[in-house]
Design a protein around this motif. Sequence first.
Motif, short mmCIF file in Angstrom:
data_model
loop_
_atom_site.label_atom_id
_atom_site.label_comp_id
_atom_site.label_asym_id
_atom_site.label_seq_id
_atom_site.Cartn_x
_atom_site.Cartn_y
_atom_site.Cartn_z
N SER A 34 -4.49 -3.26 -0.69
CA SER A 34 -5.58 -2.35 -1.07
C SER A 34 -5.81 -1.35 0.05
CB SER A 34 -6.86 -3.15 -1.32
OG SER A 34 -7.35 -3.69 -0.11
N GLU A 35 -6.53 -0.29 -0.26
CA GLU A 35 -6.85 0.72 0.76
C GLU A 35 -7.64 0.11 1.91
OE1 GLU A 35 -9.17 5.03 1.21
OE2 GLU A 35 -8.88 4.11 -0.76
N ASN A 36 -8.55 -0.80 1.56
CA ASN A 36 -9.34 -1.47 2.58
C ASN A 36 -8.46 -2.31 3.51
OD1 ASN A 36 -11.94 -2.40 3.75
ND2 ASN A 36 -11.30 -4.37 2.90
N SER A 37 -7.48 -3.01 2.93
CA SER A 37 -6.58 -3.84 3.74
C SER A 37 -5.70 -2.99 4.64
CB SER A 37 -5.73 -4.73 2.85
OG SER A 37 -6.51 -5.75 2.26
N ARG A 57 -1.30 -12.51 2.63
CA ARG A 57 -1.07 -11.77 1.36
C ARG A 57 0.16 -12.32 0.64
NH1 ARG A 57 -5.31 -10.86 4.34
NH2 ARG A 57 -6.77 -9.58 3.13
N ASP A 67 -3.27 -8.88 -3.13
CA ASP A 67 -4.36 -8.45 -2.24
C ASP A 67 -5.46 -7.74 -3.02
OD1 ASP A 67 -5.39 -7.96 0.51
OD2 ASP A 67 -5.05 -5.88 -0.03
N LEU A 68 -5.11 -7.12 -4.15
CA LEU A 68 -6.08 -6.41 -4.97
C LEU A 68 -7.06 -7.36 -5.66
CD1 LEU A 68 -3.68 -3.78 -6.60
CD2 LEU A 68 -5.05 -3.54 -4.52
N ASP A 69 -6.70 -8.63 -5.74
CA ASP A 69 -7.57 -9.65 -6.36
C ASP A 69 -8.56 -10.24 -5.37
OD1 ASP A 69 -6.28 -9.58 -8.94
OD2 ASP A 69 -4.61 -10.65 -8.01
N TYR A 71 -11.52 -9.93 -2.43
CA TYR A 71 -12.56 -9.07 -1.83
C TYR A 71 -13.49 -9.94 -1.00
CZ TYR A 71 -15.78 -10.72 -5.51
OH TYR A 71 -16.56 -11.50 -6.32
N THR A 81 -11.25 -12.16 -7.78
CA THR A 81 -11.82 -11.46 -8.93
C THR A 81 -11.90 -12.32 -10.18
OG1 THR A 81 -9.63 -10.54 -9.39
CG2 THR A 81 -11.15 -9.16 -8.11
#
Length: 211
Positions: A34-37, A57, A67-69, A71, A81
């Motif tokens: 993700s952008e945050n990661s 990851r 990684d998108l799952d 948070y 998620t």
Amino acid sequence: MPIFQTINNRENTQIFIWKITEPEAFLRAGIVLSENSVNRLSTMSSELHRRGFLSIRHLLKKAGYSDLDLYYSEHGKPHLTDHKYISITHSFEFTAIIISDVPIGVDIEKQRDKIKRIAPKFIGYEENFIASIEDPVKELTVVWGAKESMYKLYGHKGLGFKAHCLVEPFSMQSDQTVARIVFKDDHLKFDVFFKEVENFMLAYVIPSRNA
């Protein structure tokens, strides 16, 4: 190397362990961040920290996630998620995640003599048990891991390892014990499972069936 070990436990609980031997470039391949990661990774000055972050990851991918799952809450607690529970740990060349249908926590620690020096900071209820052991490095590492795992699971400010997290006596051969959180109005009981992974100690907690 690929995933080091997978452990299955009750309550649809799985633990995935990775031994970090690969270079960073290898670990960057085959995963989506993700952008945050990506931003978090760019702030890590330690290569081992970056490799640990990336290996987690890969563990997520092994567990059927990306990684998108993943948070994090405002307090830094990880969530998935799909609302399953997750806990994450990293120590030197080992990382691990635990995923379950129930609240859980995991910790992996290198076994080192220095834990005897810091024991007074986290040992209270366990003092008599620990005092009866000639060289309690392994037992102290289990107690620390159990308390760290409960802290991760509980996720509320103010919880103290020494005052509020209690671990029952155990033998290293048993591979499990019982622990409790006694804090404010909460009296919670957990089953603790532990095992040596090379010169590290893995510990994780699951809510007790006999609470």
